[in-house]
Design an enzyme around this catalytic site. Structure first.
Site, PDB file in Angstrom:
ATOM      1  N   HIS A  34      24.479  42.329  54.577  1.00 52.72           N
ATOM      2  CA  HIS A  34      25.053  41.564  55.683  1.00 52.72           C
ATOM      3  C   HIS A  34      24.412  41.933  57.015  1.00 52.72           C
ATOM      4  O   HIS A  34      24.179  41.063  57.860  1.00 52.72           O
ATOM      5  CB  HIS A  34      26.569  41.810  55.736  1.00 52.72           C
ATOM      6  CG  HIS A  34      27.277  40.997  56.765  1.00 52.72           C
ATOM      7  ND1 HIS A  34      27.513  39.652  56.616  1.00 52.72           N
ATOM      8  CD2 HIS A  34      27.804  41.338  57.971  1.00 52.72           C
ATOM      9  CE1 HIS A  34      28.164  39.196  57.670  1.00 52.72           C
ATOM     10  NE2 HIS A  34      28.348  40.198  58.514  1.00 52.72           N
ATOM     11  N   HIS A  89      31.554  33.360  58.064  1.00 55.35           N
ATOM     12  CA  HIS A  89      32.710  34.193  57.753  1.00 55.35           C
ATOM     13  C   HIS A  89      33.253  33.725  56.411  1.00 55.35           C
ATOM     14  O   HIS A  89      34.393  33.261  56.304  1.00 55.35           O
ATOM     15  CB  HIS A  89      33.764  34.112  58.861  1.00 55.35           C
ATOM     16  CG  HIS A  89      34.035  35.432  59.493  1.00 55.35           C
ATOM     17  ND1 HIS A  89      35.279  35.852  59.876  1.00 55.35           N
ATOM     18  CD2 HIS A  89      33.200  36.465  59.802  1.00 55.35           C
ATOM     19  CE1 HIS A  89      35.213  37.061  60.399  1.00 55.35           C
ATOM     20  NE2 HIS A  89      33.954  37.456  60.372  1.00 55.35           N
TER      21      HIS A  89
END
EC number: 6.3.5.3
Length: 763
Positions: A34, A89
């Site tokens: 990430h 998200h």
């Protein structure tokens, strides 16, 4: 959380000792997929991120682009800048759809603040599993949980609308797509546009040793712990319960205060550099800030203002509590920063200072972190993963009656009205929105920074109108990239550019959010490579530099990987804020024309009246496979010509042709006061396959234009794209289509009813 053995070996070799628990946790998060892009960074060099309009490209919290101000299109001294950023998200929105989506909005807005910009527009692109039973029996499954997909959909939309509406930033554009492979892993991608100028510009690069590090915003709690590592692994079957602590909880009212406080701090030139606290919390923001300046930091963690008692060093470092900013402030400016933040009822802690040494954190007198900041932020080794190139399907086209096909495609959630979604968003706050959601692209008015106040805000009327409009389009097409990742991604870039050109604007720049499954699977990684190269090639062709973006991998769950999904948010500019409408005008002294191919021959052109339907909603509804449509030879010329035609005084309406094909575009243009009488030039002996292929193929880059001068349109596209006369408007609000012996008739009220699929499903 645990640091992988191979990574631990590298850390031990660098430190010449075992890492402390806090250091190990920092490395585990900052070296995660990430944060470090270990599987994707080797591919991202394919993007062209340069151009005379690019002020700051990839690598900062948001990109900065100068709006055209000179005859050659480049920036002039004193130019107005926009910032562009996009965020995903995805995992948090599966675990907690409301808070996951809401904090995605908050995060991308704070990325905008980090650059000294005021947020002026949002665009959200959302992807869910199906909650309407698919028409094709080939796609139905007893294992599909439609109710859960509906729950995720409703929660995400509510989260976005609640947060965006509360902070007063309009959501003006976006997309919503449904595909069975998103059932176990929805995608929530949010883009933000900000406004600034050269005097106000701030970066995330620390400037000078001795400057103070000041934490401003909400108190730090335990929410969001390990969020970066959580986002870097497949979703487990029990993710909704086990991973709940990794999801942040947002407070939009605190974010609104932070927006206004940041504006005043920038106005008074009190900020040397800034970074918002997102993935990996304070540890991520502060270490990245100093690493970019080849500097270090000394931080006393107990100085961080907290909202929960007895927090330890690791929790303070890694919590992803929202609505927080880390500022570099000159010592003489600290008191004024504190005064301003107290005025806005925000917490403020002087937590340490910039140094020319290591990144060091202490807690209650004990050193818990002492590492080289650059090694922490940039030392993660890249992955060298095997990939398999996707195979192209054989042609297998279903035979479907025209009326049945029209009903199914028009009412599909993918092509149906998205009004249920965007009516929940305040898209007019800030009084900049000229064209809002529901059109091909949004247009917002750009105002200069105030000469008196130096602010880019202009929300109180202090910004002067520039006469320049900014067009915004955002989205992807999972059916396209499932069928052909490379070609589908090229088509997505062209589709977004077409949306912008339909409003009379020309592309300026883009940011992308590259969503993929588990990259350790060769077929998944091969598809991901395809979407990267496809976007890169088409954006370069369109002279739209990709100035920033986000990568989200490991979007894989017990239901399997998501389709490769390259969301692209593209902006373009035009003179003025007016644009031709999408809906047809009842002006009968006009003609409807199609720019682009009416039919697409099969690959060997042996059946020129059959379309290449690969990736179309038609095949999604009825099953079957086909080759992906071919694209224009000169797509940039098509976009330029379309923008010119859209701005011509003789043009009455423009609508792009994409998802659902020509049939859906025509239906969307009809109103109660204006209909269409269309005659497709196909032979009388054309069969169902030829007619449905003509109406439902989805070659991007096409547009339907209502014009008072069809000859002028033909001249504008001469040598670039074919122009076909389709018919003329009527005053009865009915769509009449004839194709050889095939006939179709439906009025505006029936079209609205058929396109109200999402509203009906949620009643």
């Amino acid at each position: 959380m645990s640091l992988a053995d191979s990574d631990r070996e590298l850390v031990v070799e660098e430190l010449e000792r075992e890492p402390t628990p806090a250091e190990a946790a920092l490395f585990e998060n900052l070296w995660s997929e990430h944060c470090a892009y270990r599987s994707s960074r080797p591919l991202l060099s394919a993007f062209d991120s340069e151009g005379e309009q690019v002020v700051i490209g990839p690598g900062d919290d948001a990109a900065v682009v100068a709006l055209p101000g000179s005859e050659d299109g480049g920036p002039e001294e004193g130019s107005t800048y926009i910032t562009m950023g996009i965020e995903s998200h995805n995992h948090p929105s599966y675990v907690d759809p409301f808070d996951g989506a809401a904090t995605g909005v908050g995060g991308i807005v704070r990325d905008t603040l980090s650059m000294g910009a005021y947020p002026i527009a949002l665009a959200d692109s959302l992807y869910f599993g199906e909650f309407v039973e698919p028409r094709s029996t080939a796609r139905r499954s007893d294992d599909v949980d439609h109710e859960h997909s509906k729950y995720l959909f409703e929660g995400v939309v509510e989260g976005i609308s609640h947060y965006g509406n509360c902070i007063g930033v309009p959501t003006v554009a976006g997309s919503v797509d449904f595909h069975p492979d998103y059932e176990g892993n929805p995608l929530v991608n949010v883009a933000c546009i900000g406004l600034t100028n050269d005097d106000r510009l701030v970066t995330a690069e620390a400037q000078e040793p001795g400057n103070k590090l000041v934490l401003v915003g909400n108190g730090t709690g335990r929410d969001g712990l390990g969020g970066a590592s959580f986002a870097s692994e497949d979703l487990a079957e029990d993710a909704e319960t086990e991973d709940r602590p990794a999801v942040q909880v947002g407070d939009p009212y605190a974010e609104k205060l932070l927006i206004e406080a940041n504006e005043q701090l920038i106005d008074e030139s009190l900020i040397e550099s800034a970074r918002d606290l997102g993935a990996a919390g304070l540890g991520g923001a502060s270490s990245e800030l100093v690493a970019k300046g080849n500097l270090g930091a000394y931080i006393e963690l107990e100085r961080v203002h907290q909202r929960e008692p007895n927090m330890n060093a690791l929790e303070i470092l890694l919590a992803e509590s929202q609505e927080r900013m880390c500022y570099e402030v000159a010592p003489e400016s600290v008191d004024r920063v504190r005064e301003i933040t107290e005025r806005y009822d925000l917490g403020c802690s002087v937590i340490g200072e910039v140094t020319d040494g290591n990144y060091t954190c202490t807690f209650e007198g004990e050193t818990v972190v002492d590492v080289d900041a650059y090694f922490l932020g940039e030392g993660a080794p890249m992955n060298d993963l095997p990939s398999e190139e996707p195979t192209q399907p054989d042609t297998d086209l279903p035979e479907v009656d025209l009326e049945e096909a029209f009903e199914a495609v028009l009412s599909s959630p993918n092509t149906a009205s998205k009004r249920w979604v965007y009516r929940q968003y305040d898209h007019e706050v800030g009084v900049r929105t000229s064209v809002g959601p529901g059109d091909d692209a949004a247009i917002i008015a750009i105002r200069e920074a105030s000469a008196e106040r130096g602010s880019a805000n202009g929300s109180s009327g202090d910004g002067r109108e520039t006469g320049q409009g900014l067009a915004i389009s955002s989205g992807a097409a999972p059916n396209w990239t499932s069928a052909a990742p490379y070609e589908g991604a090229k088509a997505i870039a062209l589709e977004n550019a077409t949306n912008i050109a339909a409003k009379g604007a020309t592309p300026l720049a883009a940011v992308d959010c590259l969503n993929g499954g588990n990259p350790e699977k060769p077929d998944v990684y091969g598809g991901f490579e395809g979407i990267v190269d496809g976007l890169a090639d088409m954006c370069e062709t369109l002279s739209a530099p990709v100035v920033g973006g986000n990568v989200s991998l490991y979007n894989d769950s017990v239901t399997g990987p998501i389709p490769p999904t390259p969301t692209l948010a593209m902006v373009g500019t035009k003179e003025g804020y007016d644009a031709p409408p999408l809906s047809i005008s009842p002006e009968t002294d006009s003609t409807l024309v199609l720019v682009g191919d009416l039919t697409l021959g099969t690959e060997d052109d042996s059946a020129a009246d059959e379309a290449r339907l690969g990736g179309s909603e038609y095949l999604a509804q009825f099953g079957g496979s086909d080759a992906f449509p071919t694209l224009f030879d000169e797509p940039a010329a098509v976009i330029d010509a379309l923008a010119d035609v859209a701005n011509d005084a003789s043009t009455l309406a423009v609508h792009d042709v994409s998802h659902g094909g020509l049939a859906v575009s025509l239906a969307e243009m009809v109103t109660d006061d204006a209909g269409l009488e269309v005659s497709l030039p196909v032979s009388d002996d054309a069969d169902d396959a030829a007619v449905t292929g003509t109406l439902f193929h989805e070659q991007p880059g096409r547009a339907v234009i209502q014009t008072e001068s069809p000859a002028a349109v033909a001249e504008a596209f001469e040598g670039i794209a074919p122009v076909t006369r389709l018919g003329q408007p009527t005053a009865d609000g009915t769509l009449e289509v004839s194709a050889g012996t095939h006939q179709l008739s439906i009025d505006a009220a029936d079209i609205r009813e058929r396109r109200a699929t999402i509203e009906r499903a949620l009643e």
